[in-house]
Design an enzyme around this catalytic site. Structure first.
Site, PDB file in Angstrom:
ATOM      1  N   GLU A 209       0.863  -1.029  -0.092  1.00 53.99           N
ATOM      2  CA  GLU A 209       0.134   0.006   0.019  1.00 53.99           C
ATOM      3  C   GLU A 209       1.023   1.316  -0.068  1.00 53.99           C
ATOM      4  O   GLU A 209       1.983   1.086   0.201  1.00 53.99           O
ATOM      5  CB  GLU A 209      -0.940  -0.154   1.255  1.00 53.99           C
ATOM      6  CG  GLU A 209      -0.171  -0.010   2.718  1.00 53.99           C
ATOM      7  CD  GLU A 209      -1.266  -0.200   3.787  1.00 53.99           C
ATOM      8  OE1 GLU A 209      -0.768   0.075   4.954  1.00 53.99           O
ATOM      9  OE2 GLU A 209      -2.277  -0.693   3.528  1.00 53.99           O
ATOM     10  N   HIS A 248      -3.966   2.282   7.727  1.00 57.15           N
ATOM     11  CA  HIS A 248      -2.909   2.088   8.397  1.00 57.15           C
ATOM     12  C   HIS A 248      -2.007   3.294   8.722  1.00 57.15           C
ATOM     13  O   HIS A 248      -2.002   4.340   7.993  1.00 57.15           O
ATOM     14  CB  HIS A 248      -2.051   1.033   7.664  1.00 57.15           C
ATOM     15  CG  HIS A 248      -2.672  -0.336   7.791  1.00 57.15           C
ATOM     16  ND1 HIS A 248      -2.650  -1.165   6.619  1.00 57.15           N
ATOM     17  CD2 HIS A 248      -3.521  -1.095   8.594  1.00 57.15           C
ATOM     18  CE1 HIS A 248      -3.019  -2.428   6.692  1.00 57.15           C
ATOM     19  NE2 HIS A 248      -3.620  -2.105   8.102  1.00 57.15           N
TER      20      HIS A 248
END
Length: 290
Positions: A209, A248
């Site tokens: 990511e 996150h």
């Protein structure tokens, strides 16, 4: 074969008698995982889920030979729990806890580096070797045994990738959810190395990511290593605005190389089969294996 966990792993649960520890330990036991006990300070000597409870990790190592630990300890105490496991001689430490302060993880990382152990996480779904051991919070029924390894920063995308691979008649050797925090134990590159060196893994799915350099480091290592096995790559966060934390804590774009587009380009340049959408992971794995 498998990496990190298997049917012979002797697993303890830190935070065993808490609500999260109880629920997920029960699921792990139902799956057939070799859970040999758990740790809750002050409750040593009791039985919980028909397994012994110990006051310390050291007691669990001495009395039942524990070599793997999964941590469901609240963020304020999780760093100490990781270091306690490392000090006691646990070889594989899997930390599920989300929200551990970064300053605490700086200390943990420095400490872990002096010990003969491997930390996976924190803020991760865990590790599963289908049919042998589920050490985490993933839905076990999704995973079937096979020849594809998975390394992922994202929990839900780990399950999605596994489901796609299984639906296409393939299966999983081991899936490793490394977690998405800024400071983690096992990096993307290290997890990929484990699977590259596993004789039963024929292909690897690598899910990253935005934010940080972990995927780029892994991609460059894969190329330097000679692209021994096909790797299918996906980067989440392609529509994320620069400079904003997305999901996150580690998923924040610092510079131009941290964007999803830049990472996808780096992956492709290093011989990784990049897909634009998570919906394409399964079909791409079939393609590279045929």
């Amino acid at each position: 074969m498998s990496v990190l966990v298997n049917k012979d792993s002797k697993i303890i649960v830190q935070g065993f008698t808490g609500s999260e520890g109880t629920f997920h330990a029960g699921q792990m036991i139902d799956y057939g995982t070799n859970v040999v006990g758990g740790v809750t300070p002050g409750k040593g000597g009791q039985l919980h889920l028909d397994k012994p409870v110990f006051n310390t990790v050291s007691d669990a190592v001495k009395q039942v030979g524990a070599d793997t630990s999964i941590i469901f300890v609240p963020p304020a105490f999780a760093a100490d729990a990781i270091m306690e496991a490392a000090e006691a001689g646990i070889k594989v430490i899997i930390c599920i806890t989300e929200g551990i302060p970064t300053a605490d993880m700086v200390k943990v990382k420095a400490y872990i580096d002096t010990k003969d152990c491997r930390l996976v996480g924190p803020n991760c779904p865990g590790v599963i070797t289908p049919g042998e051991a589920k050490v985490g919070i993933m839905p076990g029924f999704v995973f079937k045994k096979g020849k594809v390894g998975i390394v992922s920063k994202s929990g839900t995308l780990t399950y999605e990738a596994a489901d796609q691979v299984v639906r296409r008649g393939l299966g999983i050797t081991t899936a490793i959810g490394i977690g998405g925090d800024p400071i983690i134990g096992t990096t993307t590159k290290e997890a990929v190395q484990l699977l590259m060196n596993d004789p039963d893994t024929d292909a690897i799915v690598m899910i990253g990511e935005i934010g940080g350099q972990l995927e780029a480091d892994a991609a460059r290592w894969i190329k330097a290593d000679g692209n021994r096995k096909p790797v299918v790559g996906f980067i989440a966060g392609q529509t994320a605005p620069a400079g904003r934390t997305m999901g996150h804590a580690g998923a924040i774009v610092g510079g131009k190389d941290d964007t999803a587009q830049a990472k996808m380009q780096i992956l492709a340049e290093n011989g990784i089969h990049v897909v634009e959408s998570p919906a394409q992971i399964g079909e791409k794995v079939v393609e590279v294996l045929s």
